[in-house]
Structure formats: C-alpha cells, structure tokens
Design a protein around this motif. Structure first.
Motif, short mmCIF file in Angstrom:
data_model
loop_
_atom_site.label_atom_id
_atom_site.label_comp_id
_atom_site.label_asym_id
_atom_site.label_seq_id
_atom_site.Cartn_x
_atom_site.Cartn_y
_atom_site.Cartn_z
N VAL A 1 -12.08 -4.52 -4.10
CA VAL A 1 -10.29 -5.35 -3.93
C VAL A 1 -10.32 -6.24 -2.75
O VAL A 1 -11.64 -6.16 -1.88
CB VAL A 1 -9.91 -4.13 -2.61
CG1 VAL A 1 -8.05 -4.76 -2.00
CG2 VAL A 1 -9.24 -2.75 -3.95
N ASP B 1 -5.62 -9.75 0.36
CA ASP B 1 -4.92 -8.72 -0.55
C ASP B 1 -4.22 -8.21 0.00
O ASP B 1 -3.04 -8.03 0.17
CB ASP B 1 -5.45 -9.06 -1.66
CG ASP B 1 -5.60 -10.08 -2.76
OD1 ASP B 1 -4.71 -11.19 -2.31
OD2 ASP B 1 -6.31 -9.87 -4.38
N VAL B 2 -4.83 -6.98 0.48
CA VAL B 2 -5.07 -6.67 1.34
C VAL B 2 -3.78 -6.24 2.68
O VAL B 2 -3.14 -5.61 2.35
CB VAL B 2 -5.79 -5.07 1.88
CG1 VAL B 2 -5.14 -3.89 2.32
CG2 VAL B 2 -5.93 -4.94 0.15
N LEU C 1 -2.24 -8.65 3.15
CA LEU C 1 -0.86 -9.39 2.82
C LEU C 1 0.00 -8.31 2.50
O LEU C 1 1.52 -8.97 2.85
CB LEU C 1 -1.33 -10.82 1.29
CG LEU C 1 -1.39 -12.18 2.11
CD1 LEU C 1 -1.90 -13.08 0.94
CD2 LEU C 1 -0.67 -12.74 2.91
N GLN C 2 -0.06 -7.69 2.05
CA GLN C 2 -0.09 -6.31 1.49
C GLN C 2 0.75 -5.54 2.65
O GLN C 2 1.97 -5.08 3.01
CB GLN C 2 -0.46 -5.54 0.28
CG GLN C 2 0.71 -4.37 -0.25
CD GLN C 2 -0.19 -3.63 -0.79
OE1 GLN C 2 -1.65 -3.55 -0.95
NE2 GLN C 2 0.46 -2.28 -1.69
N PHE C 3 0.30 -5.33 3.63
CA PHE C 3 0.24 -4.80 4.73
C PHE C 3 1.14 -5.70 5.33
O PHE C 3 2.00 -5.58 6.45
CB PHE C 3 -1.26 -5.17 6.22
CG PHE C 3 -1.27 -4.72 6.91
CD1 PHE C 3 -0.61 -3.00 7.59
CD2 PHE C 3 -0.64 -5.49 7.95
CE1 PHE C 3 -0.40 -2.78 8.90
CE2 PHE C 3 -0.13 -5.45 9.51
CZ PHE C 3 -0.33 -3.56 9.81
N THR D 1 3.43 -7.69 4.38
CA THR D 1 4.69 -7.34 3.80
C THR D 1 5.77 -5.78 3.68
O THR D 1 6.92 -5.96 4.21
CB THR D 1 4.35 -7.81 1.49
OG1 THR D 1 3.92 -8.67 1.80
CG2 THR D 1 5.86 -7.36 0.99
N VAL D 2 4.89 -5.07 3.56
CA VAL D 2 5.18 -3.30 3.67
C VAL D 2 6.02 -3.01 5.41
O VAL D 2 6.98 -2.66 5.78
CB VAL D 2 4.56 -2.57 3.70
CG1 VAL D 2 4.99 -1.26 4.79
CG2 VAL D 2 3.98 -2.66 2.19
N HIS E 1 6.68 -5.86 7.96
CA HIS E 1 7.64 -6.32 7.61
C HIS E 1 9.30 -5.57 7.20
O HIS E 1 9.84 -5.89 7.77
CB HIS E 1 7.71 -8.37 6.91
CG HIS E 1 9.04 -8.88 7.29
ND1 HIS E 1 9.41 -9.44 8.47
CD2 HIS E 1 10.10 -9.19 6.08
CE1 HIS E 1 10.15 -10.43 8.00
NE2 HIS E 1 10.34 -10.01 6.77
N GLN E 2 8.97 -5.36 5.81
CA GLN E 2 10.40 -4.74 5.03
C GLN E 2 10.70 -3.27 6.07
O GLN E 2 11.88 -2.89 7.04
CB GLN E 2 9.42 -4.12 4.30
CG GLN E 2 10.53 -3.27 2.92
CD GLN E 2 10.78 -3.33 1.53
OE1 GLN E 2 9.02 -3.23 1.50
NE2 GLN E 2 10.99 -2.26 0.66
#
Length: 153
Positions: free
Chosen positions: A11, A15-16, A18-20, A22-23, A25-26
């Motif tokens: 992994v 990438d992890v 960026l996912q963090f 995104t989450v 921010h959401q």
C-alpha cells in the motif's frame, strides 16, 4: 489477525494519506453542518471555545491562538458580535486594539454547538467497535506525531 482482516498488501502511504485527508474533510463538513443546525458553525465554535478557556483576549491574540489571519478572525468576531455571542471593547491605551469577551448568550450557544458536534461524532465513530476505536486512536496518535515532526523540520 482477526478473521475479518486480510494480510497487508503493498500500500502506498501517499494513497492512504490522501484517503485520510478526504475522509477527514468529509467528517469535518458533516460536523460543521450539524453544528450549524444547532446555530453555530465549527469555526465559530473554535473562537468561542478559546474565549471560554482563556477568558477575554485581544483580537490579535485570538488570531495567533487560532493560527488564522487577523482579518479572518476580525470577520468571525464581527459576526459573533452581531449575534450577541461576544462583545468587543476598545483598549483605553490603543483605540485600534479590541478585547473580545464571551457573553452569557455565547456560552449557551457554545454548549449547544458542542453538544451537536459530540452527537454527530458519536454517530459516525459509534459505528466502530471498541477494538477498532482503540486501534484508530493509536494510529491517529502515530500520524499526529509524524506530522508534528514534519512541521519541526
């Protein structure tokens, strides 16, 4: 490893990350929306929380403590003053300098905003079991430490 976990694959940490982001921010947006329904946005809550903890502050001190530009804090304070959640008083030695204080109405709004935020966070993170929450807490601690080290460089 539990029966629901799989062996780690290759992994990419970026990438992890960026996912963090995104989450995060959401979640921040959802919390802000729920707090706003209770009458206070997340950013305004942060201003009131600081005043509740530290007492009356000059606007410049408030901006520094929040890590925000003075103009942004001035706009937030003006909005909070219009809502009668804070008061601003002039400094007798420097008319340009304003001291911001929390009002009783501001304390009430702060309590309602914090409760709305707590409820939605409970709803979101309440979907995790105790083991997952403990693991997340550990991982967030490691991530926070790494981020602080990166800032210090």
């Amino acid at each position: 490893m539990s029966k629901h976990e799989t062996a780690p694959t290759s992994v990419d940490p970026a990438d992890v990350g960026l996912q963090f982001l995104t989450v995060a921010h959401q979640v921040k947006d959802v919390v802000d929306q729920h707090m706003a329904k209770a009458g206070l946005s997340l950013s305004r809550t942060k201003v009131l929380q600081l005043l509740a903890r530290r007492g009356a502050l000059h606007q410049a001190e408030l901006a520094e403590a929040l890590g925000q530009a003075p103009r942004s804090v001035t706009q937030a304070v003006e909005a909070l003053e219009r809502l009668q959640l804070v008061t601003r008083t002039g400094d007798p030695e420097d008319r340009r300098r304003k001291t911001v204080s929390l009002t009783d109405q501001g304390r009430t709004a702060l309590a309602a905003g914090e409760e709305a935020g707590r409820q939605i966070l409970q709803q979101i993170f309440g979907t995790l079991d105790a083991h997952q929450l403990a693991r997340m807490e550990t991982l967030l601690g490691h991530t926070d430490t790494a981020a602080r080290r990166s800032i210090a460089r």
